[in-house]
Write a protein that holds these residues in place. Structure first.
Motif, PDB file in Angstrom:
ATOM      1  N   VAL A 196      -5.048 105.092  67.117  1.00  0.00           N
ATOM      2  CA  VAL A 196      -4.532 104.978  68.487  1.00  0.00           C
ATOM      3  C   VAL A 196      -4.400 106.355  69.133  1.00  0.00           C
ATOM      4  CG1 VAL A 196      -2.523 104.272  69.880  1.00  0.00           C
ATOM      5  CG2 VAL A 196      -3.241 102.879  67.923  1.00  0.00           C
ATOM      6  N   VAL A 197      -4.847 106.482  70.365  1.00  0.00           N
ATOM      7  CA  VAL A 197      -4.592 107.677  71.178  1.00  0.00           C
ATOM      8  C   VAL A 197      -3.682 107.264  72.327  1.00  0.00           C
ATOM      9  CG1 VAL A 197      -5.610 109.379  72.769  1.00  0.00           C
ATOM     10  CG2 VAL A 197      -6.721 108.911  70.573  1.00  0.00           C
ATOM     11  N   VAL A 198      -2.617 108.042  72.537  1.00  0.00           N
ATOM     12  CA  VAL A 198      -1.633 107.744  73.575  1.00  0.00           C
ATOM     13  C   VAL A 198      -1.845 108.692  74.751  1.00  0.00           C
ATOM     14  CG1 VAL A 198       0.823 107.488  74.108  1.00  0.00           C
ATOM     15  CG2 VAL A 198      -0.007 107.027  71.789  1.00  0.00           C
ATOM     16  N   PHE A 199      -1.843 108.143  75.968  1.00  0.00           N
ATOM     17  CA  PHE A 199      -2.006 108.923  77.195  1.00  0.00           C
ATOM     18  C   PHE A 199      -0.648 109.064  77.872  1.00  0.00           C
ATOM     19  CE2 PHE A 199      -6.692 108.976  78.413  1.00  0.00           C
ATOM     20  CZ  PHE A 199      -7.148 108.581  77.161  1.00  0.00           C
ATOM     21  N   ILE A 200      -0.278 110.290  78.209  1.00  0.00           N
ATOM     22  CA  ILE A 200       1.007 110.553  78.873  1.00  0.00           C
ATOM     23  C   ILE A 200       0.826 111.444  80.089  1.00  0.00           C
ATOM     24  CG2 ILE A 200       2.288 110.340  76.695  1.00  0.00           C
ATOM     25  CD1 ILE A 200       2.470 113.445  76.701  1.00  0.00           C
ATOM     26  N   SER A 201       1.844 111.484  80.929  1.00  0.00           N
ATOM     27  CA  SER A 201       1.895 112.479  82.014  1.00  0.00           C
ATOM     28  C   SER A 201       3.233 113.209  82.029  1.00  0.00           C
ATOM     29  CB  SER A 201       1.700 111.824  83.397  1.00  0.00           C
ATOM     30  OG  SER A 201       0.427 111.235  83.480  1.00  0.00           O
ATOM     31  N   GLY A 202       4.211 112.663  81.264  1.00  0.00           N
ATOM     32  CA  GLY A 202       5.561 113.237  81.360  1.00  0.00           C
ATOM     33  C   GLY A 202       6.217 113.423  80.006  1.00  0.00           C
ATOM     34  N   GLY A 203       7.486 113.004  79.940  1.00  0.00           N
ATOM     35  CA  GLY A 203       8.306 113.268  78.754  1.00  0.00           C
ATOM     36  C   GLY A 203       7.829 112.576  77.490  1.00  0.00           C
ATOM     37  N   GLY A 204       7.153 111.433  77.644  1.00  0.00           N
ATOM     38  CA  GLY A 204       6.578 110.784  76.475  1.00  0.00           C
ATOM     39  C   GLY A 204       7.567 110.046  75.596  1.00  0.00           C
ATOM     40  N   SER A 205       8.624 109.491  76.161  1.00  0.00           N
ATOM     41  CA  SER A 205       9.565 108.748  75.302  1.00  0.00           C
ATOM     42  C   SER A 205       8.898 107.494  74.734  1.00  0.00           C
ATOM     43  CB  SER A 205      10.837 108.380  76.070  1.00  0.00           C
ATOM     44  OG  SER A 205      10.596 107.339  76.996  1.00  0.00           O
ATOM     45  N   ASN A 206       8.013 106.851  75.516  1.00  0.00           N
ATOM     46  CA  ASN A 206       7.288 105.697  74.966  1.00  0.00           C
ATOM     47  C   ASN A 206       6.324 106.144  73.873  1.00  0.00           C
ATOM     48  OD1 ASN A 206       7.789 102.938  76.230  1.00  0.00           O
ATOM     49  ND2 ASN A 206       7.818 104.290  78.009  1.00  0.00           N
ATOM     50  N   MET A 207       5.685 107.284  74.099  1.00  0.00           N
ATOM     51  CA  MET A 207       4.769 107.824  73.070  1.00  0.00           C
ATOM     52  C   MET A 207       5.555 108.071  71.785  1.00  0.00           C
ATOM     53  SD  MET A 207       4.123 111.093  71.629  1.00  0.00           S
ATOM     54  CE  MET A 207       4.684 112.245  72.893  1.00  0.00           C
ATOM     55  N   MET A 208       6.755 108.642  71.908  1.00  0.00           N
ATOM     56  CA  MET A 208       7.562 108.921  70.717  1.00  0.00           C
ATOM     57  C   MET A 208       7.993 107.625  70.026  1.00  0.00           C
ATOM     58  SD  MET A 208       7.601 112.048  70.038  1.00  0.00           S
ATOM     59  CE  MET A 208       8.898 112.042  68.793  1.00  0.00           C
TER      60      MET A 208
END
Ligand code: GRF
Length: 202
Positions: A3-15
């Motif tokens: 999985v590759v995660v795309f973010i633009s900000g703080g990334g709490s969902n990514m974490m």
């Protein structure tokens, strides 16, 4: 599944996805993080977790197509099975989406189809909603309109501001996203003819 995660900000969902994927029995591993902003806080958080993180700043590229081509070239190296958009504030073109048809999901902080787009919590408050929440859906060409995989709801409280509501929704976003990715990675849900199909085990 990779999985590759795309973010633009703080990334709490990514974490949240990184933490869920750390479990030995979780059917996905986060193999990279991509941001469209060089200053996204999530990039540092990903690197602290030992996850390769890359930024592709739109203004560094002559066109949207060139920007996407650079991202696609990186994805060719990372070889993801699934892309998770998590606070990624940029629309992907149809040709990009087609490259990963049925394998791109997004989390949106409203109970779609209510409140697509931005400022979802303030709009929910302005509309007098007593329930709010978030949606994980397959990404299609239109914004925030792909087939829904799952939703989580929270109550709206009388003294809520957009900030207090956003915080309450964010908590369930993290839970919902980890579950939705698990179902997709296990093949328990898939997108077929533009709809979400669940494969209920007999
Ligand atoms: C979250 O509410 C997410 O749903 C929205 O952006 C907010 C921040 O996301 N797209 P994150 O903390 O960067 O994951």
């Amino acid at each position: 599944k990779r999985v590759v995660v795309f973010i633009s900000g703080g990334g709490s969902n990514m974490m949240a996805l990184v933490k869920a994927a750390a479990a030995a029995d979780y059917p996905a591993e986060i193999v990279g993080v991509i941001s469209d902003r060089a200053d996204a806080g999530g990039l540092t958080r990903a690197e602290a977790e030992g996850i390769p993180a890359f930024s592709f700043v739109r203004k560094d590229f002559p066109s949207k197509e060139a920007h996407e081509e650079a991202i696609l070239a990186k994805l060719d190296q990372l070889q993801p099975d699934i892309l998770c958009l998590a606070g990624y504030m940029r629309l992907l073109t149809g040709s990009f989406i087609n490259r990963y048809e049925g394998r791109i999901i997004n989390i949106h902080p409203s109970l779609l189809p209510l409140f697509p787009g931005l400022h979802t919590h303030q709009r929910a408050l302005d509309a007098g909603m007593k329930i709010a929440g978030c949606t994980v859906h397959f990404v299609t060409e239109g914004m925030d309109e792909g087939p829904v995989i799952g939703q989580a709801s929270v109550p709206v409280l009388v003294d809520d501001t957009s900030e207090t509501l956003a915080n309450r929704v964010l908590t369930v976003e993290h839970q919902l996203y980890s579950l939705a990715l698990k179902l997709l990675a296990e093949g328990k849900v898939r997108m077929e003819n533009g709809a979400t199909v669940a494969t209920i085990e007999a």
